[in-house]
Design an enzyme around this catalytic site. Structure first.
Site, short mmCIF file in Angstrom:
data_model
loop_
_atom_site.label_atom_id
_atom_site.label_comp_id
_atom_site.label_asym_id
_atom_site.label_seq_id
_atom_site.Cartn_x
_atom_site.Cartn_y
_atom_site.Cartn_z
N GLU A 1 0.82 -1.22 0.00
CA GLU A 1 0.00 0.00 0.00
C GLU A 1 0.85 1.26 0.00
O GLU A 1 0.34 2.35 0.28
CB GLU A 1 -0.94 0.00 1.21
CG GLU A 1 -1.89 -1.18 1.19
CD GLU A 1 -2.99 -1.09 2.22
OE1 GLU A 1 -3.09 -0.08 2.93
OE2 GLU A 1 -3.77 -2.04 2.31
N LYS B 1 -15.78 -1.48 3.96
CA LYS B 1 -15.17 -1.77 2.66
C LYS B 1 -16.29 -2.29 1.76
O LYS B 1 -16.79 -3.41 1.98
CB LYS B 1 -14.11 -2.86 2.81
CG LYS B 1 -12.86 -2.46 3.61
CD LYS B 1 -12.06 -3.71 3.94
CE LYS B 1 -10.64 -3.42 4.35
NZ LYS B 1 -9.95 -4.64 4.85
C1 2PG Z 1 -7.10 -3.89 5.82
C2 2PG Z 1 -6.82 -3.62 4.36
C3 2PG Z 1 -6.20 -2.29 4.14
P1 2PG Z 1 -6.67 -5.75 2.84
O1 2PG Z 1 -6.81 -4.96 6.35
O2 2PG Z 1 -7.66 -3.03 6.49
O3 2PG Z 1 -5.01 -2.13 4.88
O4 2PG Z 1 -6.03 -4.63 3.80
O5 2PG Z 1 -7.27 -5.06 1.68
O6 2PG Z 1 -5.52 -6.65 2.47
O7 2PG Z 1 -7.71 -6.47 3.66
MG MG Z 2 -7.75 -4.36 8.36
#
Ligand code: 2PG
Ligand code: MG
Length: 404
Positions: free
Chosen positions: A180, A312
């Protein structure tokens, strides 16, 4: 997605390296080609199964397409059509609606409700699944608590990032960046990484805690084994109570204002214990633990586990379901953070969601790499339209400790 009036909206599905076990699953082709990650089957699903149904729908609200998507697949893991099919379509329709209305998406999402430009949560060091498990902790981030505009918050964060780079270079430990955009974590213990973050804040000229505070994503589900939590860097496994104590020690010693997934997604007792012990001192965020699911948010709140949700959209599969998780959290008086994924794209829709849904915090990884800067630039543009008074400053966030 093209509307009759010529408006065209696009949506791109991101992907995550550290995924919750209960989140929506992407449709991938499997097999040999492109390591099995190709999405020709998903594109085919959009064209042959989703598009014909959408053609008959009147897009009377930005999220109207979600009704069709949920008719096709209302499973929480989107096992019938694929989470990538669902979330990309949901985003494309919302964007098409906004373009047709001639307004930014955040404006059509908010209606008459209040909006705000969210406080950035920005990664300085990447770890865990985002850095070949070089250290156990996944995200070491900062939050510019004293900033009064997003422009100022990003400038302060960039100064910390640059200072971290200088300190790493002085130690001969500069080795590129993680997934990231945060620096590669060349540390010999997890706590050394936190200590370095603290020194970077000081070296940039800020008061740790008051001006710039530390935020951690432990991503503890990734550490879970049959023998408890595996701290590979320290060659030991610890049980849930010891994990709480270890993190509690960090909260005592460092000015931390937010900690995400401190315990694993299946360790509900541990998360309750941790929230009981530290929930007044720090924001405790459920990511893999809640997977942007309204029912899980409500259950966790009633059980006293966590006090904030990470939102998300691709964990939920549609914008409507993501909004449901966010409004449920708000009803429970939790704080809310919209978040990007590690496998992020140039799509900036999450900025519209954070602004239009008044989430007040946004997590996007670091301050480098185009897919990340696209989001920060979108926030700056929104702030130019709304004025700095619309910025959701972080002064209210409690800090676990302050160094005297
Ligand atoms: C998280 C995300 C962003 P990933 O764990 O919060 O850092 O990572 O998209 O790999 O779940
Ligand atoms: Mg996370």
């Amino acid at each position: 997605m093209a509307l009759d009036d010529g408006a065209i909206g696009r949506g791109i599905a991101p992907a995550g390296a550290s995924r919750g076990a209960r989140e929506a699953v992407d449709a991938r082709d499997g097999g040999e080609r492109l390591g099995g990650f190709d999405v020709r089957g998903a594109v085919d699903t959009v064209l042959t199964r989703v598009a014909p149904r959408l053609a008959a729908v009147e897009l009377d609200t930005p999220l109207a397409a979600d009704r069709v998507l949920l008719e096709l697949d209302d499973s929480p893991t989107k096992s019938a059509i694929g989470g990538n099919v669902s979330v990309a379509t949901s985003i494309a329709c919302a964007q098409a609606f906004a373009i047709s209305a001639g307004l930014p998406l955040w404006r059509v999402l908010s209606g008459d409700a209040p909006v705000s430009v969210p406080l950035p949560e920005v990664q300085i060091f990447g770890g865990g699944a985002h850095a070949g498990r070089r250290i156990d902790i996944q995200d070491l981030m900062v939050i510019a608590r004293s900033a009064q505009s997003v422009e100022q918050a990003l400038e302060m964060t960039a100064e910390v990032y640059l200072a971290a780079g200088r300190l790493m270079a002085e130690r001969g430990a500069l080795a590129g960046v993680a997934d990231e955009g945060g620096f590669w974590p060349a540390f010999s213990t997890n706590e050394e990484a936190i200590e370095m973050l603290l020194r970077a804040i000081e070296a940039a000229g800020y008061v740790p805690g008051d001006e710039v505070a530390i935020s951690l994503d432990i991503a503890a589900s990734e550490l879970r084994t049959d023998h408890g939590y595996r701290l590979a860097l320290e060659s030991r496994s610890i049980d849930s109570a010891a994990m709480c104590a270890l993190l509690g020690g960090w909260l005592d010693r460092y000015p931390i204002c937010s900690i995400e997934d401190p315990l694993a997604e299946d360790d509900i007792e541990g998360m309750r214990r941790f929230t009981r012990a530290f929930g007044k001192r720090v924001q405790i965020v459920g990511d893999d633990f809640l997977v942007t699911n309204a029912a899980f948010v409500e259950a966790a709140a009633l059980q006293g586990a966590c006090n904030a949700v990470l939102v998300k959209p691709n964990q939920a599969g549609t914008l409507s379901e993501a909004l449901d998780a966010l409004t449920t959290a708000r009803r429970m008086r939790w704080s809310t953070i919209v978040s990007a994924r590690s496998g992020e794209t140039e799509d900036t829709t999450i900025c519209d969601l954070a602004i239009g849904w008044n989430a007040r915090q946004l997590k996007v990884g670091s301050i480098t790499r185009g897919e990340r800067t696209a989001k920060w630039n979108a926030l700056i543009r929104a702030e130019q339209a709304l004025g700095a008074a619309a910025f959701a400053d972080g002064g209210w966030l409690p800090v676990s400790t302050r160094r005297g």
